[in-house]
Every structure is written in structure tokens, then in C-alpha cells.
Design a protein around this motif. Structure first.
Motif, mmCIF file in Angstrom:
data_model
loop_
_atom_site.group_PDB
_atom_site.id
_atom_site.type_symbol
_atom_site.label_atom_id
_atom_site.label_comp_id
_atom_site.label_asym_id
_atom_site.label_seq_id
_atom_site.Cartn_x
_atom_site.Cartn_y
_atom_site.Cartn_z
ATOM 1 N N GLU A 211 -20.197 22.971 51.697
ATOM 2 C CA GLU A 211 -20.805 24.123 50.916
ATOM 3 C C GLU A 211 -20.207 25.490 51.743
ATOM 4 O O GLU A 211 -19.829 26.368 50.953
ATOM 5 N N ASN A 212 -20.161 25.314 52.953
ATOM 6 C CA ASN A 212 -19.769 26.764 53.789
ATOM 7 C C ASN A 212 -18.203 26.529 54.114
ATOM 8 O O ASN A 212 -17.890 27.481 54.980
ATOM 9 N N ILE A 213 -17.617 25.825 53.246
ATOM 10 C CA ILE A 213 -16.026 25.924 53.515
ATOM 11 C C ILE A 213 -15.474 25.876 51.975
ATOM 12 O O ILE A 213 -15.710 24.706 51.288
ATOM 13 N N ARG A 214 -14.909 26.933 51.539
ATOM 14 C CA ARG A 214 -14.343 26.925 50.064
ATOM 15 C C ARG A 214 -13.115 27.775 50.075
ATOM 16 O O ARG A 214 -12.693 28.098 51.092
ATOM 17 N N ILE A 215 -12.559 27.538 48.841
ATOM 18 C CA ILE A 215 -11.481 28.218 48.472
ATOM 19 C C ILE A 215 -11.475 29.493 47.804
ATOM 20 O O ILE A 215 -12.236 29.140 46.755
ATOM 21 N N VAL A 216 -10.987 30.702 48.172
ATOM 22 C CA VAL A 216 -11.129 31.734 47.630
ATOM 23 C C VAL A 216 -9.725 32.276 47.177
ATOM 24 O O VAL A 216 -9.204 32.883 48.128
ATOM 25 N N GLY A 217 -9.331 32.271 46.113
ATOM 26 C CA GLY A 217 -8.085 32.759 45.527
ATOM 27 C C GLY A 217 -7.063 31.648 46.251
ATOM 28 O O GLY A 217 -6.891 30.502 46.086
ATOM 29 N N ASP A 218 -5.944 32.257 47.157
ATOM 30 C CA ASP A 218 -4.922 31.623 47.656
ATOM 31 C C ASP A 218 -5.441 31.284 49.195
ATOM 32 O O ASP A 218 -4.393 31.191 50.109
ATOM 33 N N ARG A 219 -6.764 31.583 49.738
ATOM 34 C CA ARG A 219 -7.313 31.342 50.896
ATOM 35 C C ARG A 219 -8.295 30.102 51.108
ATOM 36 O O ARG A 219 -9.221 30.049 50.099
ATOM 37 N N PHE A 220 -8.128 29.685 52.273
ATOM 38 C CA PHE A 220 -9.105 28.815 52.612
ATOM 39 C C PHE A 220 -10.114 29.400 53.484
ATOM 40 O O PHE A 220 -9.855 29.916 54.574
ATOM 41 N N VAL A 221 -11.557 29.336 53.217
ATOM 42 C CA VAL A 221 -12.366 30.258 53.913
ATOM 43 C C VAL A 221 -13.507 29.228 54.662
ATOM 44 O O VAL A 221 -14.346 28.413 53.993
ATOM 45 N N PHE A 222 -13.524 29.342 56.024
ATOM 46 C CA PHE A 222 -14.829 29.029 56.650
ATOM 47 C C PHE A 222 -15.952 30.048 57.013
ATOM 48 O O PHE A 222 -15.347 31.164 57.528
ATOM 49 N N GLN A 223 -16.948 29.839 56.858
ATOM 50 C CA GLN A 223 -18.269 30.507 57.284
ATOM 51 C C GLN A 223 -18.041 30.618 58.788
ATOM 52 O O GLN A 223 -17.906 29.532 59.535
ATOM 53 N N SER A 224 -18.140 31.517 59.473
ATOM 54 C CA SER A 224 -18.378 31.739 60.774
ATOM 55 C C SER A 224 -19.366 30.866 61.281
ATOM 56 O O SER A 224 -19.098 30.139 62.511
ATOM 57 N N GLU A 225 -20.488 30.610 60.874
ATOM 58 C CA GLU A 225 -21.400 29.780 61.488
ATOM 59 C C GLU A 225 -21.170 28.161 61.506
ATOM 60 O O GLU A 225 -21.434 27.514 62.507
ATOM 61 N N VAL A 226 -20.135 27.908 60.714
ATOM 62 C CA VAL A 226 -19.451 26.569 61.058
ATOM 63 C C VAL A 226 -18.737 26.525 62.311
ATOM 64 O O VAL A 226 -18.589 25.490 62.780
ATOM 65 N N LEU A 227 -18.002 27.440 62.916
ATOM 66 C CA LEU A 227 -17.132 27.504 63.869
ATOM 67 C C LEU A 227 -17.668 28.011 65.169
ATOM 68 O O LEU A 227 -17.291 27.397 66.280
ATOM 69 N N PHE A 228 -18.583 29.135 65.173
ATOM 70 C CA PHE A 228 -18.925 29.827 66.213
ATOM 71 C C PHE A 228 -20.495 29.943 66.410
ATOM 72 O O PHE A 228 -21.100 30.111 65.282
ATOM 73 N N PRO A 229 -21.111 30.239 67.458
ATOM 74 C CA PRO A 229 -22.281 30.792 67.698
ATOM 75 C C PRO A 229 -22.461 32.215 67.445
ATOM 76 O O PRO A 229 -21.477 32.818 67.190
ATOM 77 N N VAL A 230 -23.585 32.610 67.192
ATOM 78 C CA VAL A 230 -24.153 34.026 66.694
ATOM 79 C C VAL A 230 -23.504 34.814 67.866
ATOM 80 O O VAL A 230 -23.866 34.751 69.006
ATOM 81 N N GLY A 231 -22.590 35.799 67.442
ATOM 82 C CA GLY A 231 -22.196 37.043 68.246
ATOM 83 C C GLY A 231 -21.075 36.412 69.201
ATOM 84 O O GLY A 231 -20.485 37.219 70.081
ATOM 85 N N GLY A 232 -20.747 35.015 69.033
ATOM 86 C CA GLY A 232 -19.673 34.602 70.179
ATOM 87 C C GLY A 232 -18.188 34.376 69.313
ATOM 88 O O GLY A 232 -18.179 34.356 68.011
ATOM 89 N N ALA A 233 -17.323 34.225 70.164
ATOM 90 C CA ALA A 233 -16.045 34.013 69.856
ATOM 91 C C ALA A 233 -15.365 32.760 70.104
ATOM 92 O O ALA A 233 -14.284 32.338 69.938
#
Length: 343
Positions: A211-233
């Protein structure tokens, strides 16, 4: 007793008639004086009136004499001005007469000078005739040179026409090449779109339609919570697992896309509008979004994806995909976008 009373009557004096006479005389005298005063006033009034008339006549005569005197003065001034003008004119006439006399005296010398000037002009005319003859010869030479130049210009025009014909043919070939190039570019774009669709399809299969990984137009979108901790990179364990799947899909795609298609996978980092405190590792959302995009790119490179096929960009909070300040909206705007595009 009767005799006594008679004596007393004889001794009493009657003053009243005398008093009346004196009073009458005084009144007559006063009336006489008044009459004399009135007559004198009348005579004096006539005398004074006559003197006023005489005085007025004298004043009018004085005024007339004053006007006559002013006219005389004005006439005198006019005469003086006329006399001065006549004297000036006389002086000018004398000066002109002297000048004419001098011209008359110098007439003989002027005639000699004129004869000398005529001789000099004759010599100059002969010299001009010689110059004209030389000029005519030069003009003839110039005419010959002009004829030669015209022949050269005609040759240049022929060469120019031939060049224009070649240029027109070149323009035709260029237009044809442009059309062919546009067709080729359109084909490349279609091919890239096809590979993009295949890439997104594979990602969808690999990432199991989360649900938090989706396609928007010609882009593949990951929500930051899937990849990173809060406030981190830095990618957390779950994020690294997702990036491993992504790297595998990119490597498979790289083998299928023809080498002549210059493609890149652009990784865009975005944050929500919540400002950072500025005391942590990142001062603002610009740095955080750029750091997250760079972290994804570096991890993909570590998994074998060619570095020349990756681009990282950070946009901060300035390109949201949802408006509002609710937790759901803020979560949607915190994201990593992947886009397969040409360099």
C-alpha cells in the motif's frame, strides 16, 4: 395839613421820561451800528468775491503759460534731436565722400592689379586643361577596369547561383534527416516507455503491491517510512531489502534496454512541510531530501547498478502531491520517487 401835602409833592422828582429817552437813544445808536456793520459786510463780501475771481483767472493764466512753456521745451528738444541727426548725417556724408575720393585715387592701381590677375587666371586655366586631359585618360583606364570587374561579378553570380542550388539541395536533405531523426526519437521514446512499463510491472510484481509503494503517473513512489527512520537518511533493514529488489529489477532491465538508448533512473527525495529544528544532523528539508535520494543511489551502486545510470535530486517540501496538514497528507508527501527517463 393840606399845605404840608402839597409841599411834599413839589419836592418829589419824576425820572421816568428821561430814562425812556436815554433808552431810545441807545437803541437808535445800536441799530445804526448794526446797519453800518451789515453794509460793511456786504461791501467786504463783494470785494472778496471779486478778488477770488481775479485769483482764479490768474491761476488759469498761469496754467496756460505752464503748458505753453512745456510745449516750447518739447519743441526745443525736437529741434535739438533733429539738429543732432543732421550733424550725424553730415559726418557720414563727409566720411563717404572721403572713401569715394580714396577709391578714385586708387583706381589706376586697381586696374593694373586686375590685369595681373587676368594673366594669372589664364595660366591657371591652361594648367586645368592639362589636368583635365590627364583625368580623361584616367577615366578611360577606369572604364576598362570596370568592364573587367563586371565580367568577374558575372562569374561570381554564376558561382553563387550554383552554390544556392547546392544549398537548396542540402536544405532538402537536412529536412529529410530531421524528419528521420524525429521518427527515430519517437521510436526511442516509445521503446523507453515500453521498457518503463516493463520496469514498473516487474517492480509491482517484486514489491507485492504494498500500500505504501505505488505508481503515480510515470513515477514509482516509495513512502519514506518504508525506507528510512523518522528524521534520518540512512536506509534501515526494511528499506535495504526493498532496495535489493529494486536493484535486481534495474540490473535485469539494463541487460534488455539497447545500448543506444541513453537512459537513467532518477531518484527524487521529497519531505513534508514540517520544519526541522536545525540542531540535528540536517539543517532543513532540502538537506534531508537530498541526503535520502543520495543514500538510495549509493545503495543501488553498492548492489551493482551502474553509477552512470543513476541520478539523485532533492526537492525538500516544495513539490507536494497532497495538500493539507493532516498526518495522512504529511505521510503521502514524505516519499522517494523513481523515474526511468532519458539523460
Amino acid at each position: 395839613m393840606a399845605l404840608g401835602r402839597n409841599r411834599r409833592r413839589e419836592r418829589g422828582v419824576d425820572y421816568w421820561p428821561g430814562f425812556v429817552d436815554a433808552l431810545s437813544t441807545l437803541l437808535l445808536a445800536i441799530m445804526f451800528l448794526l446797519t453800518v456793520f451789515v453794509v460793511a459786510q456786504f461791501i467786504l463780501g463783494r470785494e472778496i468775491s471779486g478778488k477770488d475771481e481775479v485769483l482764479n483767472r490768474l491761476n488759469s493764466q498761469i496754467a496756460e503759460l505752464t503748458q505753453l512753456l512745456a510745449l516750447e521745451k518739447s519743441g526745443k528738444q525736437d529741434l535739438e534731436d533733429t539738429l543732432a541727426a543732421l550733424q550725424s548725417s553730415l559726418a557720414s556724408s563727409e566720411s563717404e565722400r572721403s572713401r569715394l575720393q580714396e577709391l578714385l585715387d586708387s583706381g589706376a592701381g586697381t586696374a593694373d592689379a586686375a590685369n595681373a590677375k587676368v594673366g594669372r587666371l589664364t595660366e591657371e586655366l591652361d594648367a586645368e586643361k592639362q589636368v583635365s586631359a590627364r583625368a580623361m585618360s584616367q577615366i578611360e583606364l577606369l572604364n576598362q577596369q570596370i568592364a573587367a570587374l563586371r565580367a568577374q561579378i558575372a562569374a561570381v553570380e554564376e558561382a553563387l547561383q550554383a552554390s544556392e542550388a547546392k544549398d537548396q539541395a542540402s536544405q532538402t536533405r537536412i529536412a529529410d534527416l530531421g524528419r528521420r531523426l524525429n521518427v527515430a526519437l519517437a521510436q526511442r521514446v516509445q521503446e523507453l516507455n515500453r521498457y518503463r512499463s516493463d520496469f514498473f510491472g516487474r517492480l509491482r510484481e517484486i514489491l507485492s503491491d504494498r500500500e505504501n509503494i505505488r505508481i503515480v503517473g510515470d513515477r514509482f513512489v516509495f513512502q519514506s517510512e518504508v525506507l528510512f527512520p523518522v528524521g534520518g537518511a540512512d536506509l534501515d533493514a526494511a528499506g535495504q531489502a526493498e532496495m535489493d529488489k529494486l536493484a535486481a529489477a534495474v540490473l535485469e532491465l539494463a541487460e534488455e534496454i539497447p545500448s543506444e538508448i541513453n537512459w537513467v533512473l532518477r531518484v527524487d527525495g521529497h519531505t513534508d512541510a514540517s520544519p526541522l529544528t536545525g540542531t540535528g544532523r540536517y539543517r532543513d528539508n532540502w538537506e534531508l531530501s537530498s541526503a535520502r535520494a543520495t543514500s538510495v543511489v549509493k545503495y543501488l551502486i553498492s548492489r551493482g547498478v551502474p553509477a552512470n545510470r543513476l541520478v539523485a535530486a532533492g526537492f525538500g517540501e516544495f513539490q507536494p502531491i497532497a495538500e493539507g496538514e493532516t498526518p495522512e497528507v504529511l505521510s503521502q508527501n514524505r516519499r522517494i520517487e523513481l523515474k526511468l527517463t532519458e539523460r
